[in-house]
Design an enzyme around this catalytic site. Structure first.
Site: not given
Length: 337
Positions: A11, A137, A189, A242, A253-254, A277
């Site tokens: 990011w 991103a 979130k 979001d 990624r989450n 991350v």
């Protein structure tokens, strides 16, 4: 004008790329271990996302020179690194009038502080702004449009950051003075996004996804309002916006972490494979700790915490959520009252 970006992660580099035409000079700071020859010499990153930066972008591991004469400083380090980086900024003599814009979404473990609280704990006189919204991103790098919130208790500072960081046709910014709501919406979130990936990999269907987003949003609002957020903020870009983006996209990624958990993979193996991350992993613990402290029910977040930190199977997680004690659905007034 000069922009300083702290953190050469996905990011951080994306923001440096996005802001190219807004600033005469862009400096990206990172630890020596995070800066390789490809970045420094070729202005290029190939993993986990490919980013090609302009020749004018400079990289340095000297934080003092990085922030010198900066008009805006963007902090895009992992949440666990925000405090130590702020300590370095303090030693380097950061100008308290330079807006420090935090773009990291998460909570500090143990203290359970939001990032603005962590920054203020170390730099009490700093102008702090929060940047948060649906900002995957890879889509930003593809030139696809999005919008985000810039939140600061001082509206004039928020408006300055809005004007300077807004990118026509690509990155539309809205001001907000509800720092608590914007931060918590962006942080909480991430845990629901893990749950979304989890449900998708188990092929639980669109009905389940609708249920998950609705009940997940109820948790976000319930806890955030208890902590001082304006409920309307949670239905804005940094909350609902979001949430929808990250819960529906494998680019998140989450979401990816949740998808792998739903396949029965273990968290250490997942994070090693991911190579970057996923803030929702640590945030799931912080959310549960906050909820327990304030007596708030967060069943979805609690289930994800168990999925991440224990040996519970995906089927057991689903069973625990579906077979909880029956209750009345909360209305909006009840959630926010």
């Amino acid at each position: 004008m000069k922009l300083t970006v702290l953190g050469p992660g996905c990011w951080g580099l994306t923001l440096a790329w996005l802001m190219n035409n807004n600033f005469d000079k862009i400096t990206v700071w990172g630890r020596e271990s995070d800066l390789n020859e490809e970045l420094i010499q070729k202005k290029h990153c190939s993993k986990p996302l490919e980013v090609q930066l302009d020749e004018k972008v400079e990289f340095t591991s000297d934080i003092k020179s990085a922030i010198q004469d900066a008009d805006i400083i963007l902090s895009v380090v992992a949440t666990g690194g925000v405090r130590p980086v702020c300590e370095q900024l303090k030693t380097a003599g950061i100008n308290p009038n330079t807006p420090l814009v935090n773009a990291s979404k998460g909570l500090e473990l143990n203290s359970l502080m939001r990032m603005s609280q962590v920054i203020k704990d170390v730099l009490p006189n700093q102008k702090v702004v929060i940047l948060s919204g649906p900002t995957l991103a890879k889509e930003v790098l593809a030139g696809k449009p999005t919008a985000a919130s810039v939140a600061c208790e001082d509206i004039e500072t928020a408006e300055y950051v809005q004007k300077v960081l807004n990118v026509p046709n690509k990155f539309r910014l809205y001001t907000n003075t509800d720092v608590i709501g914007v931060e918590l919406g962006g942080s909480l979130k991430n845990v629901i996004a893990i749950a979304s990936g989890f449900a998708h990999s188990m092929n639980l269907g669109d009905n389940c996804m609708g249920t998950l987003l609705t009940r997940g949003m109820a948790e976000i609002v319930r806890l955030s309002v208890k902590l001082g957020a304006n409920p309307s903020t949670l239905y804005g870009l940094s909350g609902m916006g979001d949430l929808i983006a990250t819960c529906s996209s494998p680019l998140s990624r989450n979401y990816t972490v949740g998808s792998m958990l739903g396949q029965g993979k273990k968290i250490n193996d997942i994070l090693e494979t991911l190579g970057s991350v996923a803030e929702g992993v640590k945030t799931s613990k912080a959310v549960c700790d906050l909820a327990e402290k304030h007596g708030i029910e967060v069943p979805v977040s609690s289930a994800i915490y168990e999925a991440v930190y224990t040996d519970i199977t995906p089927q057991e997680v689903l069973s625990k959520l579906m077979n909880r004690k029956l209750k009345k659905e909360e209305c909006y007034d009840k959630i926010c009252g």
